[in-house]
Design a protein around this motif. Structure first.
Motif, short mmCIF file in Angstrom:
data_model
loop_
_atom_site.label_atom_id
_atom_site.label_comp_id
_atom_site.label_asym_id
_atom_site.label_seq_id
_atom_site.Cartn_x
_atom_site.Cartn_y
_atom_site.Cartn_z
N GLU A 342 0.84 -1.21 0.00
CA GLU A 342 0.00 0.00 0.00
C GLU A 342 0.87 1.26 0.00
N GLN A 343 1.97 1.22 0.78
CA GLN A 343 2.87 2.38 0.85
C GLN A 343 3.65 2.58 -0.45
N CYS A 344 3.61 1.57 -1.31
CA CYS A 344 4.29 1.71 -2.61
C CYS A 344 3.25 1.88 -3.72
N GLY A 345 2.14 2.49 -3.38
CA GLY A 345 1.12 2.82 -4.38
C GLY A 345 0.12 1.72 -4.67
N GLY A 346 0.28 0.56 -4.02
CA GLY A 346 -0.67 -0.54 -4.20
C GLY A 346 -0.41 -1.37 -5.44
N TYR A 347 -1.27 -2.37 -5.66
CA TYR A 347 -1.12 -3.29 -6.80
C TYR A 347 -1.58 -2.63 -8.09
N ARG A 348 -0.92 -2.98 -9.19
CA ARG A 348 -1.44 -2.63 -10.51
C ARG A 348 -2.56 -3.61 -10.83
N GLN A 349 -3.35 -3.25 -11.81
CA GLN A 349 -4.51 -4.09 -12.13
C GLN A 349 -4.11 -5.49 -12.62
#
Ligand code: SF4
Ligand code: SF4
Length: 516
Positions: A342-349
């Motif tokens: 989450e702290q790294c922008g979360g998962y890509r789709q």
């Protein structure tokens, strides 16, 4: 013009050697090195698994409801050299319960669950006042108490390695910064951002092992990390004596750049590259007077000795094509991986697979509820395109590619055949134990045979078989000893009976004479 690592090292008076096989891989390290190292935020709960490395799980020293300070021991390993687990922050013990524990088996295990109080307050810390004059044994004990393990991935207790080294004469200490697996950049980032810690730790380890010389090995492509490390080394040595030796009379520390080829960061491969020596199967580097420690381990040693801080955090690379903003985070042990992503922008789709470790030696995690552990150097999120190249397994065509790249000079196709056919003793005789599970053979196999998985399975089966055999031998020895004991007791009884009969007979034969 930049000279290749081999020429640079030779100019600096350090000859470099080759090891067998290996692969030149695409690195993908730059994606997580664009942003500076940053501290991960405090999560609402920390899950500290009691099983963090080989051996038995630790025993909890705390109970639910108990208040703890950061750095307080919360669990102790029974093996004397394995040390303790410590509270990564201050707070209260919410529970000691089963939870995902980031283990290759995928099974759950007991974890100490901590509810942070937000103050992150350290317990009383006791640094070693003057480490340069401290006895090596004092340093080794302190390192053990701080719960430090090999942070390169092996997580073998550092104090156990140091104790082993103490029984032998160590001439060369190698600090391993040759982080050769693709995507992983936590060591590079540590050397770039905290070079002074690494150098201090290397010097402390040199004193703890009484090694004559220390070599810090880094990859030739780690430009900025190498420069910062060299600057920190120069600054450190400016405070030492000027005749090329430190205050303990040991030769000073040198940095050596090695060519980037996978798996050069493997302990045995790096030793071979730096010294030309091959550690024979069944022996340890210490048997040859060599000791290898990872750069992150060295930094943790500096914290333990200079500040009295136990191991409660580490740098982890959060990366892969399936995560939005790859980065390196300084994360508390026990932090859920979901929180780090989450702290790294979360998962890509298109995120498709979660691994702990790199693509070559890492293992798949079934859930991001798994926590940060001491061994976690990388969390890798692959996307659908990364795994699209995987095809169903085909029969072996005996092309020999796997043997060509094997750094342990094994015959992977033969080992796999042995294990598949249940011939574990044959696999062992063919060198199964020497396999470092580097994955090079899988990578090149045109038949997509998951060779490394077979070797992990084979090793586990062989260990189990050996344990069962030794248990059976012990049971047989106990049975035979009992039989011997019973036979001896029976013989004694028979002798006593015979003596009794004899004395009775003698008494009877004396009786008529007595009457006369
Ligand atoms: S690389 Fe694969 S196909 Fe070729 S010999 Fe090895 S196991 Fe067989
Ligand atoms: S995984 Fe084992 S057998 Fe395969 S290349 Fe690496 S060391 Fe050799």
């Amino acid at each position: 013009m930049r000279l290749p690592a081999r020429e640079q090292a030779e100019l600096a008076g350090q000859r470099l050697y080759h090891f067998h096989g290996g692969l030149r891989l695409r690195h993908n390290k730059e994606v997580s090195c664009r942003s500076p190292l940053r501290r991960s935020r405090l999560p609402p709960r920390l899950y500290v698994p009691l099983l963090q490395h080989a051996g038995e799980p630790a025993s909890a020293l705390v109970v639910p409801g108990q208040l703890v300070l950061k750095g307080e021991a919360i669990a102790r390993f029974e093996q004397p050299v394995a040390g303790f687990l410590h509270a990564p922050t201050s707070g209260s013990i919410a529970a000691i319960a089963r939870h995902a524990i980031s283990h290759p088996s995928g099974q759950e295990g007991l974890a100490v669950i901590i509810r942070p109080d937000g103050r992150d307050q350290w317990c009383a810390l006791q640094p070693v006042v003057d480490w340069q004059t401290a006895e090596p044994i004092t340093l080794r004990q302190k390192i053990g108490e701080a719960g430090i393990v090999g942070l390169g991935g092996a997580v073998f207790p550092t104090s156990a390695k140091l104790s082993d080294a103490h029984d032998k004469t160590i001439h060369t200490l190698i600090i391993n910064g040759a982080e050769c697996e693709p995507w992983i950049s936590c060591d590079e980032m540590l050397m770039r951002e905290q070079a002074a810690r690494v150098i201090a730790g290397a010097a402390i380890l040199q004193r703890a092992t009484e090694a004559r010389q220390t070599l810090i090995a880094i990859e030739d492509q780690m430009g900025e990390a190498g420069e910062r490390l060299q600057a920190a080394l120069d600054a450190f040595q400016a405070n030492s004596r000027h005749d090329g030796r430190n205050a303990s009379g040991q030769e000073q520390i040198r940095m050596v750049k090695v060519t980037t080829i996978y798996p050069e960061g493997g302990e045995r491969q790096l030793i071979q590259v730096l010294t030309g020596l091959e550690v024979p199967a069944g022996q340890r580097p210490t048997d040859l007077g060599l000791l290898c420690q990872n750069v992150a381990t060295a930094a943790a040693v500096a914290d333990a000795i200079l500040e009295g801080k136990p191991l409660v955090e580490r740098v982890v690379t959060i990366t892969g094509s399936g995560v939005h903003q790859p980065a390196n985070l300084l994360a508390l042990l026990g932090t859920p991986i979901s929180d780090l992503i989450e702290q790294c922008g979360g998962y890509r789709q298109d995120a498709a697979r979660l691994l702990l470790g790199g693509p070559m030696m890492g293992y798949a995690l079934s859930s991001d509820a798994n926590p940060m552990i001491k061994a976690a150097n990388c969390v890798l999120v692959l996307n659908h395109a990364d795994i699209a190249a995987e095809h169903p397994e085909l029969p072996c065509i005996r092309c020999g590619e796997c043997a060509r790249v094997c750094p342990s000079i094994l015959l992977p196709q033969q080992l796999q055949w042995d294990i598949r056919n249940g011939l574990l003793a044959d696999a062992s005789a063919h060198g199964l134990d020497a396999c470092i599970e580097c994955g090079c053979c899988d990578f090149v196999c045109p038949s997509q045979i998951p060779l490394t998985q077979w070797f992990r399975f084979g090793k586990a089966q062989w260990q189990q078989q050996l344990q069962e055999q030794s248990a059976a031998t012990l049971a047989r020895q106990r049975f035979e000893a009992r039989e011997l004991r019973l036979a001896a007791a029976d013989q004694q009884r028979q002798q006593k009976l015979a003596q009794k009969r004899q004395s009775l007979k003698e008494r009877r034969s004396r009786q008529p004479g007595d009457e006369t």
